[in-house]
Design an enzyme around this catalytic site. Structure first.
Site, PDB file in Angstrom:
ATOM      1  N   TRP A   1       0.795  -1.225   0.000  1.00 50.72           N
ATOM      2  CA  TRP A   1       0.000   0.000   0.000  1.00 50.72           C
ATOM      3  C   TRP A   1       0.829   1.277   0.000  1.00 50.72           C
ATOM      4  CZ3 TRP A   1       1.712   2.698   4.064  1.00 50.72           C
ATOM      5  CH2 TRP A   1       2.225   1.972   5.159  1.00 50.72           C
ATOM      6  N   ASN A   2       2.122   1.210   0.361  1.00 50.63           N
ATOM      7  CA  ASN A   2       2.820   2.469   0.642  1.00 50.63           C
ATOM      8  C   ASN A   2       3.249   3.237  -0.607  1.00 50.63           C
ATOM      9  OD1 ASN A   2       4.679   0.387   0.203  1.00 50.63           O
ATOM     10  ND2 ASN A   2       6.217   1.253   1.561  1.00 50.63           N
TER      11      ASN A   2
ATOM     12  N   HIS B   1      -3.368  -6.107  -5.716  1.00 53.12           N
ATOM     13  CA  HIS B   1      -2.899  -4.964  -4.947  1.00 53.12           C
ATOM     14  C   HIS B   1      -3.306  -5.112  -3.482  1.00 53.12           C
ATOM     15  CE1 HIS B   1      -0.804  -1.285  -4.824  1.00 53.12           C
ATOM     16  NE2 HIS B   1      -1.051  -0.916  -6.067  1.00 53.12           N
TER      17      HIS B   1
ATOM     18  N   SER C   1       5.659  -7.302   3.673  1.00 52.56           N
ATOM     19  CA  SER C   1       6.265  -7.621   4.963  1.00 52.56           C
ATOM     20  C   SER C   1       7.076  -8.916   4.874  1.00 52.56           C
ATOM     21  CB  SER C   1       5.180  -7.773   6.028  1.00 52.56           C
ATOM     22  OG  SER C   1       4.403  -8.939   5.782  1.00 52.56           O
TER      23      SER C   1
ATOM     24  N   GLU D   1      10.821  -8.269  -2.181  1.00 54.99           N
ATOM     25  CA  GLU D   1      11.356  -7.033  -1.613  1.00 54.99           C
ATOM     26  C   GLU D   1      10.595  -6.799  -0.333  1.00 54.99           C
ATOM     27  OE1 GLU D   1      11.591  -3.714  -0.133  1.00 54.99           O
ATOM     28  OE2 GLU D   1      10.555  -2.877  -1.870  1.00 54.99           O
ATOM     29  N   LEU D   2      11.276  -7.025   0.799  1.00 56.80           N
ATOM     30  CA  LEU D   2      10.600  -7.059   2.089  1.00 56.80           C
ATOM     31  C   LEU D   2      11.016  -5.858   2.937  1.00 56.80           C
ATOM     32  CD1 LEU D   2      10.990 -10.915   2.592  1.00 56.80           C
ATOM     33  CD2 LEU D   2       9.171  -9.663   1.406  1.00 56.80           C
TER      34      LEU D   2
ATOM     35  N   CYS E   1      10.329   1.147   3.052  1.00 62.36           N
ATOM     36  CA  CYS E   1      11.190   0.038   3.449  1.00 62.36           C
ATOM     37  C   CYS E   1      12.656   0.448   3.478  1.00 62.36           C
ATOM     38  CB  CYS E   1      11.002  -1.138   2.491  1.00 62.36           C
ATOM     39  SG  CYS E   1       9.343  -1.836   2.495  1.00 62.36           S
TER      40      CYS E   1
ATOM     41  N   GLU F   1      11.772  -3.233  12.573  1.00 64.65           N
ATOM     42  CA  GLU F   1      11.565  -2.126  11.641  1.00 64.65           C
ATOM     43  C   GLU F   1      10.487  -1.214  12.206  1.00 64.65           C
ATOM     44  OE1 GLU F   1      10.713  -1.373   6.902  1.00 64.65           O
ATOM     45  OE2 GLU F   1       9.930  -3.199   7.832  1.00 64.65           O
TER      46      GLU F   1
END
Length: 449
Positions: free
Chosen positions: A134-135, A159, A211, A232-233, A266, A350
């Protein structure tokens, strides 16, 4: 059942909901993507695909105000930041249009022995599943869809549940750009349905940005089904300050690195690792500037509550917090944590929001050791006026990306990705188009007569 809905992050008001697709609709989407691959992806020319992806770039530019307004509603991103995201997405699509012929050209192989010739030809794999966060609702899709549609792969895109309106807007862009039916298909699918999609025989690969927990779950299902994944976490990127002849500029860069997208990135600089000779002055100035920022709302009340829990736990474990107030719904005040011990949970977590940690180190070796003391390895930053230690530290950081004396320096031509629990694979640049590709060897020994 997963609910796709636009919810005002500030008020929690439900603005619009979208029905989750039925199992039949999800299966039909995969079948349409497979049909498009067979009739378009495998047969279209590189030039034709480059022209289509260029049109996607142009439509992002012509619809930038509309697109920006959508993600402002969905996840609270400021209009200026939203416009910037749309523009960067357009640049990514344009980059692949500009470089398609070069990136996908045949690669001759020099033979060691024998007659004839050999060539590696880059061909598409087929249908790919994208699972997006979502970011950055447009940028994340551009990183995945741009290179793969240019290659001739077709896309099934799931999405984030809070981004259904931007998902629909993107689907319309690909339709209006002239892609055949099924080349890019948006689905409003549940997590349970996605597990079945990954196992569908037509799906050849999966790309997920999200995540660590989601990445592990998707990788497990993909592994059982022998499907390649790109992940890509999360990240807890270090911002290493070894020296500075302009502390004001260094602190400004550190604040910018931490506060991108209200701290919800991230690859934001989250851990400021500062040499002891600068530590006190850095903390004082950094805290002053952080607390003077006015971040917008986080993406949801739940996101703000999660950050509040992490910060409270860090303080209870001995950390000191300098903060600008109390949480108010989805609004979380900027803050700076110091004295965070290595046994604290926050030390290796994080923090997704406008809160930074500042850690003191005594020398270059300790700076590297602290920077690498994390399960993550996405991005990193090194700030110093001396190029020699900058080069040494950059080489020793366990990260997929290092930015020396600069923030916000990402580009469409630069590979993006991480190591360790930040995932694997690369997006953007030449490397992004080489992830889901059949590097097909064609070896001709001699012509038949």
């Amino acid at each position: 059942m997963t609910q796709y809905a636009v919810t005002d992050p500030t008020t929690g008001e439900l603005l619009r909901s979208f029905p989750t697709d039925t199992d039949e609709q999800v299966t039909a989407a995969v079948e349409a993507a497979q049909a498009a691959y067979l009739t378009w992806g495998r047969t279209s020319s590189v030039a034709d695909r480059a022209a289509l992806i260029r049109r996607v770039a142009e439509l992002h530019t012509s619809r930038r105000d509309e697109l920006a307004a959508i993600i402002n509603r969905e996840m609270g991103k400021s209009i200026d930041d939203s416009l910037g995201e749309v523009d960067f997405s357009a640049a990514i699509y344009g980059f692949y249009a500009d470089n398609a012929e070069k990136f996908l050209a045949d690669e001759p192989i020099e033979l060691i022995e024998g007659e004839g010739e050999a060539v590696v030809r880059r061909r598409p794999l087929g249908v790919l599943l994208g699972i997006m966060p979502w970011n950055y609702p447009y940028y994340q899709v551009a990183r995945f869809a741009g290179p793969n549609l240019t290659l001739g792969n077709t896309i099934v895109l799931k999405h984030a549940p809070q981004c259904p309106e931007s998902a629909a807007a993107l689907q319309q862009i690909f339709v209006d750009a002239g892609y055949p039916e099924g080349a890019y298909v948006n689905i409003y699918a549940s997590n349970e349905q996605i597990e079945h999609v990954i196992g569908h025989p037509s799906i050849q690969g999966v790309s997920l940005t999200g995540s660590e927990r989601a990445g592990a779950a998707v990788a497990e299902v993909a592994g059982r089904n022998l499907k390649k994944v790109v992940l890509e976490l999360g990240g807890s990127d270090p911002f290493v300050v070894l020296g500075s002849d302009d502390l004001e500029a260094t602190v400004e860069a550190a604040v910018e690195a931490r506060m991108e997208n209200t701290g919800q990135a991230c690859n934001a600089g989250k851990r400021m690792i500062v040499h002891e000779s600068l530590y006190d002055d850095f903390v004082a100035l950094f805290t002053e500037k952080m607390l003077a920022t006015q971040p917008g709302a986080l993406s949801s009340v739940a996101a703000a509550e999660r950050l509040e829990q992490q910060v409270s736990a860090a303080v209870s474990e001995g950390a000191s917090l300098a903060g600008a107030g109390q949480r108010d719904g989805a609004h979380f005040p900027p803050g700076v944590l110091t004295d965070v011990g290595r046994d604290s949970g926050a030390y290796r977590e994080e923090l997704f929001g406008p809160v930074a940690m500042v850690l003191k180190v005594s020398d270059e070796a300790e700076a590297v050791e602290v920077a690498n003391d994390t399960p993550y390895g996405l991005g990193s930053y090194v700030d110093t006026n001396d190029p020699e230690p900058a080069a040494r530290v950059a080489d020793q950081l366990d990260a997929g990306m290092v930015f020396v004396n600069g923030v916000g320096a990402e580009g469409a031509e630069l590979p993006f990705g991480g190591v360790k629990r930040s995932g694997f694979g690369r997006e953007l640049g030449r490397y992004g188009i080489d992830e889901f590709v059949n590097k097909k060897l064609i070896r001709t020994v001699r012509p038949r007569t």
